[in-house]
Enzyme design. Structure first.
Site, PDB file in Angstrom:
ATOM      1  N   GLY A   9       0.403  22.944  60.135  1.00 28.05           N
ATOM      2  CA  GLY A   9       1.402  23.672  60.926  1.00 28.05           C
ATOM      3  C   GLY A   9       2.793  23.447  60.367  1.00 28.05           C
ATOM      4  N   ASN A  10       3.803  23.742  61.143  1.00 28.27           N
ATOM      5  CA  ASN A  10       5.184  23.475  60.705  1.00 28.27           C
ATOM      6  C   ASN A  10       6.036  23.128  61.927  1.00 28.27           C
ATOM      7  OD1 ASN A  10       6.372  26.034  61.761  1.00 28.27           O
ATOM      8  ND2 ASN A  10       4.942  26.923  60.275  1.00 28.27           N
ATOM      9  N   TYR A  11       7.312  22.837  61.695  1.00 30.94           N
ATOM     10  CA  TYR A  11       8.173  22.307  62.761  1.00 30.94           C
ATOM     11  C   TYR A  11       8.784  23.370  63.681  1.00 30.94           C
ATOM     12  CZ  TYR A  11       8.101  17.879  60.203  1.00 30.94           C
ATOM     13  OH  TYR A  11       7.717  16.722  59.590  1.00 30.94           O
ATOM     14  N   SER A  12       8.434  24.638  63.495  1.00 33.40           N
ATOM     15  CA  SER A  12       9.058  25.679  64.321  1.00 33.40           C
ATOM     16  C   SER A  12       8.760  25.441  65.804  1.00 33.40           C
ATOM     17  CB  SER A  12       8.529  27.052  63.910  1.00 33.40           C
ATOM     18  OG  SER A  12       8.940  28.019  64.847  1.00 33.40           O
TER      19      SER A  12
ATOM     20  N   ALA B 217       7.498  31.415  62.064  1.00 37.68           N
ATOM     21  CA  ALA B 217       7.353  30.654  60.818  1.00 37.68           C
ATOM     22  C   ALA B 217       5.857  30.629  60.507  1.00 37.68           C
ATOM     23  CB  ALA B 217       7.908  29.253  61.010  1.00 37.68           C
TER      24      ALA B 217
END
Ligand code: CTP
Length: 399
Positions: free
Chosen positions: A207-210, A275
């Site tokens: 995943g990512n930090y969005s 994102a």
């Protein structure tokens, strides 16, 4: 524009309170229904009898009626209103609003209302210019409160400077413009927001930090201006309450892609703020991976939602996207604008403090296909959303 509108006027203890009688009359004449809530001190400057007569409604000031003990419900008032205008607003009330203090009915109403709030300050020039007051105004702007700037001129103190409450005609005009703008974006808008999660096995993902804050603020602002919004949200912790927002929750890029591609043809515009993970594991394990030594996960590219929508976009639709960059920002943004067939792109750089994932603020540059480029200062994501939706509205007007 004010016909049938429900307006609460809040009055605080300032000499400018006498002008609110005229404001009340102007709003009533234009067809609005007005309810007035006053602070105890405001009653020293203008009587509730005058305002009840002009507004044709009981004026509220106390938490309950002393004769029979019934409560004045600020919650009901907050649900009823289309807009809450506080005019005049003293430095004291501004400070309390900025800090969530609720020691009178006007302030509890402020904390309860679901509608937009606008403030017309009135105070001495030095009080207005004071760092504390300016700090409170910035806090309230970041909370989404609008301001009708005071004008310059002779003040009750005898001094000359900025602090006079805007004239009743200017406040009435502001409200009329507000409702005109609010209802101007009668369009269907698709928005993607948040991260995507690409499953590795039943308990792990890429995943990512969005956090989705920017996309949700855009959805809220578009809905406030009358748009019917479809918000396709990746896994986020945020809530949506606006009746104009239909939310579809997804997890992976493929799911987001499938919903977006299906719905975009019936939309007037798309804003792609998600994102999206560029890659996803080739194999999704059905049971938890137990490997302890070394593990290689092969990735395959995800579909590019923006590029796909850009390729099916008609000349009656507007498409906008984001570029979050760390270096060569402008060149990368221009490349994405072309490659994804965007009408405009919102560039934010991770090099700017306070911009990007997780923050409540953002600092963006918006570049349009026609070459127009505008740099904005660091502001709250709510305010950035206003800038983005204004540009979207002007693009929609041009087609
Ligand atoms: N985007 C999308 N689908 C993807 C990747 C990106 O819809 N699979 C959209 C984003 O929502 C954003 C824009 O495309 O509006 C640019 O996203 P970004 O991740 O910066 O672009 P990429 O094409 O992935 O470029 P990069 O090489 O910088 O990762």
């Amino acid at each position: 524009m004010l016909q049938g509108k429900h307006i609460i006027i809040g009055i605080t203890g300032s000499i400018a309170a006498y002008k609110t009688a005229l404001l009340t009359r102007l709003l009533i004449k234009q067809g609005a229904t007005v309810k007035i809530v006053m602070t105890p001190l405001a009653k020293e400057f203008i009587t509730p009898v005058t305002l009840a007569t002009l507004s044709k409604n009981t004026v509220l000031s106390d938490f309950f009626h002393h004769d029979d003990g019934t409560w004045n419900s600020h919650v009901d008032l907050g649900i009823w209103a289309d807009v809450f205008v506080i005019a005049p607003c003293t430095a004291n009330t501004l400070a309390k609003m900025a800090n969530g203090i609720a020691d009178n009915l006007l302030l509890t109403t402020y904390l309860s209302v679901r509608c937009p709030v606008v403030v017309a300050p009135a105070m001495d020039m030095d009080m207005f210019a004071h760092k504390a007051t300016q700090r409170n105004i910035t806090t309230l702007k970041n909370d989404g409160v609008s301001f009708i700037e005071p004008t310059s001129g002779e003040l009750a103190s005898g001094l000359d400077g900025k602090g006079r409450m805007a004239e009743p005609e200017a406040i009435a005009q502001w409200l009329s413009d507000f409702f005109e703008t609010k209802e101007s974006l009668k369009k269907k808008i698709l928005i993607t927001a948040g991260p995507t999660y690409e499953a590795i096995d039943p308990v792990r993902f890429i995943g990512n930090y969005s956090t989705g804050k920017m996309g949700f603020a855009i959805a809220e602002e578009a809905a406030n201006r009358g748009a019917q919004v479809t918000l396709i949200a990746g896994p986020v912790q945020l809530k949506t309450t606006h009746p104009n927002i239909t939310r579809i929750d997804v997890k992976s890029a493929q799911e987001m892609h499938d919903v977006a591609v299906k719905l975009f043809p019936e939309m007037d515009a798309g804003i792609l703020s998600a994102a999206v993970a560029d890659f996803t594991p080739e194999t999704k394990y059905d049971i938890k991976i137990k490997e302890k030594q070394s593990l290689t996960i092969h990735l395959k590219p995800n579909p590019d939602i923006a590029q796909k929508l850009g390729s099916i976009k008609t000349n009656k639709q507007i498409l906008a996207g984001f570029a979050l960059e760390t270096n060569d920002e402008m060149a990368h943004a221009m490349g994405k604008l072309e490659r994804k067939n965007f009408d405009f792109i919102v560039l934010n750089s991770l090099a700017d403090k306070g911009a990007g994932f997780g923050y409540d603020t953002n600092k963006v540059t918006i570049i349009q296909r026609n070459g127009e480029k505008k740099d904005f200062e660091l502001k709250s994501k709510k305010e950035v959303a206003k800038d983005i939706i204004s540009i979207l509205a002007s693009c929609l007007d041009r087609i």
